[in-house]
Design a protein around this motif. Structure first.
Motif, PDB file in Angstrom:
ATOM      1  N   GLN A 159      73.325  11.326   9.955  1.00 53.86           N
ATOM      2  CA  GLN A 159      72.618  10.995  11.315  1.00 53.86           C
ATOM      3  C   GLN A 159      72.892  12.008  12.313  1.00 53.86           C
ATOM      4  O   GLN A 159      74.266  12.501  12.216  1.00 53.86           O
ATOM      5  N   LEU A 160      71.961  12.670  13.072  1.00 51.21           N
ATOM      6  CA  LEU A 160      72.193  13.819  13.781  1.00 51.21           C
ATOM      7  C   LEU A 160      71.983  13.567  15.327  1.00 51.21           C
ATOM      8  O   LEU A 160      71.009  13.083  15.697  1.00 51.21           O
ATOM      9  N   VAL A 161      72.751  14.144  16.221  1.00 52.06           N
ATOM     10  CA  VAL A 161      72.514  14.264  17.574  1.00 52.06           C
ATOM     11  C   VAL A 161      72.962  15.477  18.158  1.00 52.06           C
ATOM     12  O   VAL A 161      73.786  16.054  18.034  1.00 52.06           O
ATOM     13  N   SER A 163      74.914  21.847  20.321  1.00 54.65           N
ATOM     14  CA  SER A 163      75.760  21.297  19.606  1.00 54.65           C
ATOM     15  C   SER A 163      74.748  20.144  18.886  1.00 54.65           C
ATOM     16  O   SER A 163      73.922  19.690  19.438  1.00 54.65           O
ATOM     17  N   CYS A 164      75.117  20.011  17.411  1.00 55.35           N
ATOM     18  CA  CYS A 164      74.573  19.027  16.663  1.00 55.35           C
ATOM     19  C   CYS A 164      75.730  18.256  15.852  1.00 55.35           C
ATOM     20  O   CYS A 164      76.523  18.894  15.060  1.00 55.35           O
ATOM     21  N   ALA A 165      76.099  16.846  16.614  1.00 56.41           N
ATOM     22  CA  ALA A 165      77.097  16.150  15.886  1.00 56.41           C
ATOM     23  C   ALA A 165      76.862  15.524  14.720  1.00 56.41           C
ATOM     24  O   ALA A 165      75.455  14.734  14.776  1.00 56.41           O
ATOM     25  N   ALA A 166      77.194  15.485  13.476  1.00 57.96           N
ATOM     26  CA  ALA A 166      76.800  14.516  12.468  1.00 57.96           C
ATOM     27  C   ALA A 166      77.603  13.161  12.201  1.00 57.96           C
ATOM     28  O   ALA A 166      78.943  13.408  12.454  1.00 57.96           O
ATOM     29  N   SER A 215      67.092  15.047   7.177  1.00 61.39           N
ATOM     30  CA  SER A 215      67.797  14.428   8.263  1.00 61.39           C
ATOM     31  C   SER A 215      67.363  15.214   9.543  1.00 61.39           C
ATOM     32  O   SER A 215      67.740  16.537   9.424  1.00 61.39           O
ATOM     33  N   TRP A 216      67.075  14.412  10.300  1.00 62.75           N
ATOM     34  CA  TRP A 216      66.732  15.258  11.771  1.00 62.75           C
ATOM     35  C   TRP A 216      67.247  14.532  13.005  1.00 62.75           C
ATOM     36  O   TRP A 216      67.443  13.393  12.977  1.00 62.75           O
TER      37      TRP A 216
END
Length: 124
Positions: free
Chosen positions: A3-5, A21-24, A113-114
């Motif tokens: 899951q990515l945010v 930033s992209c937190a997984a 995953s997006w």
């Protein structure tokens, strides 16, 4: 799937900088090749760049080469997009994406995953 945010988008003047930033979470982040894509209304999603699983290899679209830098911190499950010398044509929704099989690819269809996207607006 991981899951990515994304975060860090906003409004910036031309010539300025932003860092996305992209937190997984979920699956093992370090197993994923990570990519950044962007999209403007009415246009196809555009490849921006990718970074290898270990972070030692990056690849960029010609339109951003020399201005954008992708990095990752596998201990923090985060990938970054540093954007410098921003131009009005960089205005878009930016997405991070994860590719689980280690493919050397720029095709968005290979990324499974997006994140939800973050808006970047560059004013001229």
């Amino acid at each position: 799937q991981v899951q990515l945010v994304e975060s860090g988008g906003g409004l910036v003047q031309a010539g300025g900088s932003l860092r996305l930033s992209c937190a997984a979470s979920g699956r093992t982040f370090s197993n994923y090749v990570m990519g950044w894509f962007r999209q403007t209304p009415g246009k196809e999603r555009e490849f921006v760049g990718t970074i290898s699983r270990g972070g030692g290899s990056t690849y960029y679209a010609d339109s951003v080469k020399g201005r954008f830098t992708i990095s990752r911190d596998n201990a923090k499950n985060t990938v970054y997009l540093q954007m410098n010398s921003l131009k009005s044509e960089d205005t878009a929704v930016y997405y991070c994406a994860g590719e689980p099989w280690g493919q050397d690819t720029t095709d968005s269809a290979d990324f499974r995953s997006w994140g939800q996207g973050t808006q970047v607006t560059v004013s001229s």
